[in-house]
Scaffold this motif. Structure first.
Motif, short mmCIF file in Angstrom:
data_model
loop_
_atom_site.label_atom_id
_atom_site.label_comp_id
_atom_site.label_asym_id
_atom_site.label_seq_id
_atom_site.Cartn_x
_atom_site.Cartn_y
_atom_site.Cartn_z
N THR A 3 0.85 -1.19 0.00
CA THR A 3 0.00 0.00 0.00
C THR A 3 0.89 1.24 0.00
N LYS A 4 0.64 2.16 -0.90
CA LYS A 4 1.43 3.38 -0.96
C LYS A 4 1.20 4.23 0.28
N GLN A 5 2.26 4.72 0.83
CA GLN A 5 2.15 5.58 2.00
C GLN A 5 1.62 6.94 1.59
N HIS A 6 0.59 7.39 2.31
CA HIS A 6 -0.03 8.67 1.99
C HIS A 6 0.79 9.79 2.60
N ILE A 7 1.18 10.74 1.80
CA ILE A 7 1.91 11.91 2.27
C ILE A 7 0.97 13.11 2.19
N PRO A 8 0.72 13.77 3.31
CA PRO A 8 -0.22 14.91 3.30
C PRO A 8 0.27 16.04 2.42
N ALA A 9 -0.67 16.81 1.90
CA ALA A 9 -0.33 17.89 0.96
C ALA A 9 0.60 18.92 1.59
N PHE A 10 0.41 19.19 2.89
CA PHE A 10 1.24 20.24 3.51
C PHE A 10 2.72 19.84 3.54
#
Length: 317
Positions: A3-10
């Protein structure tokens, strides 16, 4: 299944902000470094080391790039980029890091007018307004009261902004045909060779004792590893995930951090007149970066923004 790690937009915005901080402080580092190694030699060493570092990191991008078109594009970019940084460094030797930072940033305002000369695409009213504010700001920052003369260092810095504007346009055009990472490697390598050649022909070498000084080596490492290599990665990853207008706004903060670093580390005194000029120039940059582009006749309405302007892809310090 991974599963790709989600990186927040900020986080991507923080990458751009980190790059502008590093670039802003690089103006002071360059000021110290050019006191040891003359401008052409300094740019030559910095660019060549950066090019070799990037070639090692992105060697896969160079596969199939040894052809006339790719090398010619890299040579043109290398020449324009070297001229921009060399003239900027010559100016920096004769002015303060803060003034150098803000006057360099005027390239953002120059780009639309340079495109007008090349493509016949007229600037918008916002571009013209930004140019008027920019000229007023330059006058407050650079003109000597009473004599209306401009110092050599400030004049060279303004000239470097013209070269940086040309670099941005060249990158935008060449990157449509060639891989931008491969182009950047050649850009630094060719620029480094040009700097060393010009420096060997025109500048005295200060001696190994001077360039072997620990302070100079630290400054050089900062310029190569952080201001060039790391910032390039931070900027390009960030711009891939941040809207263009927001990205441009964040990158324009480089000039602000340049003045801040100059005040803290160089002891630059910002007068009220200079502060007013900085404000006008920064306002011109924001207008130029965030104003919508001119639509062609018959084109449907859609949100548009100026492309992000950057150093190095690039830092301008």
């Amino acid at each position: 299944m991974e599963t790709k790690q989600h990186i927040p937009a900020f986080a991507y915005k923080l990458m751009l902000l980190a790059a502008t901080v590093i670039w802003g402080f690089a103006f002071v580092v360059m000021k110290d470094a050019v006191d040891v190694l003359p401008p052409a030699q300094l740019i030559g060493v910095r660019f060549l080391l950066t090019g070799l570092l990037m070639a090692a990191l992105f060697h896969r991008k160079l596969r199939g790039s040894l052809n006339k078109g790719f090398l010619s594009a890299g040579l043109v970019l290398g020449a324009v980029t070297f001229l921009a940084f060399w003239v900027q460094t010559v100016g920096l030797a004769e002015t303060t890091p803060g003034k150098n930072a803000f006057l360099t940033a005027t390239y953002c305002v120059i780009v639309p007018f340079m495109l007008w000369a090349i493509t016949r695409k007229r600037p918008t009213f916002a571009n013209v307004g930004a140019a008027v504010l920019c000229v007023a700001g330059i006058g407050l920052v650079s003109l000597t009261a009473g004599s209306f003369t401009i110092g050599f260092g400030d004049l060279m810095t303004l000239l470097c902004a013209v070269f940086f504007a040309a670099q941005i346009i060249a990158i935008a055009r060449f990157s449509k045909r060639y891989d931008v990472l491969g182009l950047t490697v050649y850009q630094f390598l060719f620029g480094g060779i040009m700097g060393l050649a010009l420096g060997a022909a025109t500048e005295p070498f200060p001696g190994w004792q001077a360039v072997g000084n620990a302070d100079f080596l630290f400054n050089l490492a900062y310029l190569v590893v952080f201001a060039s290599g790391l910032c390039y990665v931070l900027q390009n990853v960030g711009l891939a995930h941040v809207p263009e207008a927001q990205g441009s706004l964040l990158l324009s903060l480089e000039s602000v951090f340049g003045v801040l670093a100059s005040v803290i580390f160089y002891g630059e005194v910002v007068t009220g007149r200079m502060a007013a000029g900085f404000v006008l120039i920064f306002a011109a940059i924001l207008i130029s970066e965030l104003a919508p582009t001119r639509k062609r006749s018959g084109q449907q309405d859609q949100p548009q923004a100026q492309p992000a302007a950057d150093d190095e892809d690039y830092a301008v310090a």
